[in-house]
Design an enzyme around this catalytic site. Structure first.
Site, short mmCIF file in Angstrom:
data_model
loop_
_atom_site.label_atom_id
_atom_site.label_comp_id
_atom_site.label_asym_id
_atom_site.label_seq_id
_atom_site.Cartn_x
_atom_site.Cartn_y
_atom_site.Cartn_z
N GLU A 260 7.95 48.39 33.41
CA GLU A 260 8.33 49.67 32.83
C GLU A 260 8.10 50.87 33.75
O GLU A 260 7.61 51.92 33.30
CB GLU A 260 7.53 49.86 31.52
CG GLU A 260 5.99 50.01 31.70
CD GLU A 260 5.22 48.71 31.72
OE1 GLU A 260 5.79 47.66 32.08
OE2 GLU A 260 4.01 48.73 31.37
N HIS A 284 12.09 46.17 25.39
CA HIS A 284 10.64 46.14 25.62
C HIS A 284 10.23 47.19 26.65
O HIS A 284 9.34 48.01 26.39
CB HIS A 284 10.24 44.73 26.07
CG HIS A 284 8.78 44.57 26.37
ND1 HIS A 284 7.88 44.10 25.43
CD2 HIS A 284 8.05 44.86 27.47
CE1 HIS A 284 6.67 44.09 25.96
NE2 HIS A 284 6.74 44.56 27.20
N GLU A 285 10.89 47.17 27.80
CA GLU A 285 10.50 48.12 28.86
C GLU A 285 10.77 49.56 28.42
O GLU A 285 10.00 50.46 28.71
CB GLU A 285 11.21 47.80 30.18
CG GLU A 285 11.04 46.36 30.69
CD GLU A 285 9.62 45.81 30.62
OE1 GLU A 285 8.66 46.60 30.68
OE2 GLU A 285 9.47 44.58 30.49
N HIS A 288 8.00 50.86 26.30
CA HIS A 288 6.82 51.30 27.06
C HIS A 288 6.88 52.80 27.39
O HIS A 288 5.86 53.40 27.71
CB HIS A 288 6.69 50.52 28.37
CG HIS A 288 5.95 49.22 28.26
ND1 HIS A 288 4.67 49.13 27.73
CD2 HIS A 288 6.29 47.97 28.64
CE1 HIS A 288 4.27 47.86 27.81
NE2 HIS A 288 5.23 47.13 28.34
N GLU A 307 0.65 46.32 25.50
CA GLU A 307 1.64 45.26 25.24
C GLU A 307 1.84 44.95 23.76
O GLU A 307 2.95 44.69 23.32
CB GLU A 307 1.30 44.00 26.05
CG GLU A 307 1.31 44.22 27.56
CD GLU A 307 2.65 44.73 28.12
OE1 GLU A 307 3.69 44.60 27.43
OE2 GLU A 307 2.64 45.27 29.24
N ASP A 364 -4.93 39.78 36.82
CA ASP A 364 -3.84 38.81 36.93
C ASP A 364 -4.25 37.43 36.40
O ASP A 364 -3.41 36.67 35.91
CB ASP A 364 -3.37 38.67 38.39
CG ASP A 364 -2.62 39.91 38.87
OD1 ASP A 364 -1.97 40.58 38.03
OD2 ASP A 364 -2.70 40.22 40.06
N TYR A 372 0.05 40.41 23.97
CA TYR A 372 1.40 40.69 23.47
C TYR A 372 1.53 40.26 22.00
O TYR A 372 1.84 41.07 21.13
CB TYR A 372 2.45 39.91 24.28
CG TYR A 372 2.65 40.37 25.69
CD1 TYR A 372 1.74 40.03 26.69
CD2 TYR A 372 3.74 41.14 26.05
CE1 TYR A 372 1.92 40.44 28.00
CE2 TYR A 372 3.94 41.55 27.37
CZ TYR A 372 3.03 41.20 28.34
OH TYR A 372 3.21 41.62 29.63
N1 BES Z 1 4.16 45.61 32.01
C1 BES Z 1 4.66 44.30 31.79
C2 BES Z 1 4.66 43.45 33.03
C3 BES Z 1 3.30 43.30 33.68
C4 BES Z 1 2.17 43.08 32.92
C5 BES Z 1 3.18 43.38 35.04
C6 BES Z 1 0.93 42.97 33.54
C7 BES Z 1 1.95 43.25 35.65
C8 BES Z 1 0.82 43.06 34.90
C9 BES Z 1 6.08 44.32 31.22
O1 BES Z 1 6.29 45.37 30.32
C10 BES Z 1 6.25 43.08 30.41
O2 BES Z 1 5.52 42.91 29.47
N2 BES Z 1 7.24 42.25 30.74
C11 BES Z 1 7.56 41.07 29.99
C12 BES Z 1 8.76 41.37 29.11
C13 BES Z 1 8.78 40.65 27.79
C14 BES Z 1 7.51 40.77 27.00
C15 BES Z 1 9.96 41.09 26.97
C16 BES Z 1 7.86 39.96 30.97
O3 BES Z 1 7.86 40.23 32.18
O4 BES Z 1 8.06 38.83 30.58
ZN ZN Z 2 5.25 45.03 28.50
#
Ligand code: BES
Ligand code: ZN
Length: 583
Positions: A260, A284-285, A288, A307, A364, A372
């Site tokens: 996002e 989703h993004e 955010h 999330e 990570d 989520y």
């Molecule tokens: N912000 C996250 C991606 C992220 C989280 C990057 C933690 C680094 C560390 C992004 O908004 C996300 O949640 N992406 C999901 C999308 C899905 C939930 C629709 C993904 O990448 O799968």
């Molecule tokens: Zn997210």
């Protein structure tokens, strides 16, 4: 000293960052960024501790060029290195000249053959959660927001994009300087840029999509609905605060589905299915922009605030665009992913709490679907308890009360106590927030389409399943026992051609069960897919299936060896961890 965030050297007693002025040049042959970062603080005088990771610091001065004393601390595997700068009395900024390190964890440098066009190199950043420090020395905690301006120098044939407002591009012979500014204060993890052979198509008055020229038309067709999405989101959550909502489709190694970054959401090219079936990732993004970028988690320990609220918001947008039946299917797939995440954390059940303790833990490594989907279910429980109108009013209040702030779970709970008296008790909030696993009686998705799929269990679906959405297929496939009978695998593949599925979510759901059931065509497809995509959501279950499948562990190791250079460092580390865990 007083720590504000377990993942940052930031000391609360010291000056706080306000603004970053960044002048950077991308050196593709050297795989490094040479930069000068001017950081301004709320006051001068005394030491200020910055976060860095792998940066080669050439010098630190004040704005007049007078050298300032600085010291780099020893490297910590999670935090990186502390850079302590001594600010003389009355000096409220410092100028750091540096070059990024060989292994900068936020940067992915791609060879031309790793791109769609195959001719130009590509570079993108991914700073969440704590990788901004590997590209800029700063107080890398979401507690301390910054505005910034930037001048990004790139080879003249390429575009340099930033997740900020475009100011202009100046050609300078073999180079070009792209200028940007971000006037809304952001947490450092939203600092983002990408450099490559990029073209754009307009999607609406506030949106365009960027991608490599050979895929930009496909991208524009996939995301035509983005302006309608923006309008729906504003009707639900109030005015959009970031001006533009542009999209950037990255090469396949991008390790996430989406990120996002403000004004420029980063997306995986695996969303380009041709049927708009994965646009929920864009919803989703976009969500955010309210939950995450306006109201931000105070640290990775409260990541569920970002999330969980965003999944809730994403599904509210989806309800408007596709109806409640589709939302129920999405929520059912989410619940399956949650149960799997909880099972995968059986050795570290403390990571299945919403509010986590992560001192010494790399965010990570703590990443999972728990924040989520458990976060979503907690908010659903609250909504069910107080009713939708009351919960909608609360959501608006939440977004308003904490605009451009970074908050802890405790601050959310205080607001709920004030605005929705009795609600926390009614849902037994402590069980959700600080308890492990999923509370019994969690809201369950219900819909007639969902029930039809669930009733099948291990039976072969009827011919009408040819019309199923990808979400029905995922519910069905995720329910199948592992291993399942080889006969069922063969019959499914013959009737529904699952090994050839175009939707990557369906394909991966299928391959994970079929590989474990010893279905040879699935093993071959898994092997090729692992060389095509770098999205962690797909790599992890595919490698796990090969590791656990009959006679395919060696193949998992061979694929990891063959492909690891194509993966983002975080993804490669995730694959290594799986192989190590199972050794
Ligand atoms: N912000 C996250 C991606 C992220 C989280 C990057 C933690 C680094 C560390 C992004 O908004 C996300 O949640 N992406 C999901 C999308 C899905 C939930 C629709 C993904 O990448 O799968
Ligand atoms: Zn997210």
């Amino acid at each position: 000293m007083a720590r504000l965030d377990p993942h940052s050297h930031t000391d609360t007693t010291q000056p706080r960052q306000r603004h970053l002025s960044w002048a950077a040049e991308v050196d593709f042959p050297g795989r490094a960024v040479d930069a000068i970062a001017t950081l301004s603080f709320d006051r001068g005088g005394g030491p200020v501790d910055l976060d860095t990771r792998g940066l080669h610091i050439a010098q630190v001065t004040d704005r007049a060029g007078t050298a300032l004393r600085f010291a780099l601390g020893p490297p910590d595997p999670v935090l990186g290195q502390r850079l302590r700068v001594e600010l003389p009395a009355g000096v409220d900024s410092c100028v750091v000249s540096y070059r990024t390190g060989r292994e900068a964890s936020a940067l992915h440098w791609l060879e031309p053959q790793q791109t769609a066009g195959g001719k130009a190199p590509f570079l993108y950043s991914q700073c969440q959660a704590i990788h901004a420090r590997s590209v800029v020395p700063l107080q890398d905690t979401p507690r301390l927001r910054i505005t910034y301006d930037a001048a990004l120098t790139v080879p003249s044939g390429l575009r340099g994009l930033m997740a900020a407002a475009f100011v202009g591009r100046e050609e300078q012979g073999e180079r070009a300087v792209e200028r940007y500014r971000m006037d809304e204060p952001i947490p450092p993890y939203l600092f983002a840029f990408a450099v490559g052979d990029l073209a754009s198509r307009e999607l609406g008055p506030r949106s365009r999509v960027w991608a490599e020229p050979s895929i930009v038309e496909r991208a524009a067709a996939e995301f035509v609905g983005v302006d309608g999405m923006l309008t729906s989101a504003e009707a639900l959550f109030g005015p959009y605060s970031w001006g533009r909502f542009d999209l950037l489709v990255l090469p396949p190694s991008f390790p996430y589905g989406g990120m996002e970054n403000p004004r420029l959401t980063f997306l995986t090219p695996t969303l380009l299915t041709g049927d708009r079936s994965l646009v929920n990732v864009v919803a989703h993004e976009l969500s955010h922009s309210w939950t995450g970028n306006l109201v931000t988690n105070a640290s990775a320990e409260d990541f569920w605030l970002n999330e969980g609220f965003t999944v809730f918001a994403e599904r509210r947008i989806l309800e408007v665009l596709e109806g409640p039946e589709m939302v129920a299917l999405h929520a059912a797939v989410g619940r399956q992913a949650l149960d799997e995440a909880v099972a995968n954390f059986r050795d570290r059940p403390e990571l299945t709490r919403l509010r986590t303790k992560l001192a010494g833990v790399d965010p990570d490594d703590a990443f999972s679907q728990v924040p989520y989907e458990k976060g979503y279910l907690f908010l659903r429980a609250l909504e069910d308890s107080v009713g939708r109108p009351g919960f909608d009013r609360f959501l608006r209040r939440y977004m308003d009360a904490f605009r451009f702030q970074s908050i802890t779970t405790e601050e959310l709970l205080e607001l709920i106590r004030a605005e929705l008296p009795g609600a926390l008790e009614a849902v037994n909030a402590p069980r959700w927030i600080d308890g492990e696993g999923v509370p019994p009686g969690a809201p369950a998705a219900r819909s007639s389409r969902l029930e039809q799929v669930e009733r099948l269990r291990t039976q072969l679906p009827p011919a009408t399943a040819g019309e199923w959405s990808p979400w029905e297929w995922q519910v069905y496939l995720n329910h199948l026992p592992r291993p399942s009978s080889p006969e069922l695998m063969v019959a499914l593949d013959e009737r529904f051609h699952l090994t050839g599925a175009a939707n990557p979510e369906v394909l991966v759901a299928w391959l994970t069960v079929a590989v474990r059931s010893g279905h040879a065509p699935a093993v071959r497809r898994a092997e090729t897919l692992l060389g095509e995509v770098g999205r962690m959501k797909y790599l992890k279950p595919l490698y796990a299936a090969l590791i656990a499948g009959p006679g395919t562990r060696g193949l998992a190791e061979a694929c990891a060896r063959r492909y690891r250079k194509r993966y983002h460092v975080i993804a490669a580390a995730g694959v290594d961890a799986l192989l190590k865990k199972s050794a």
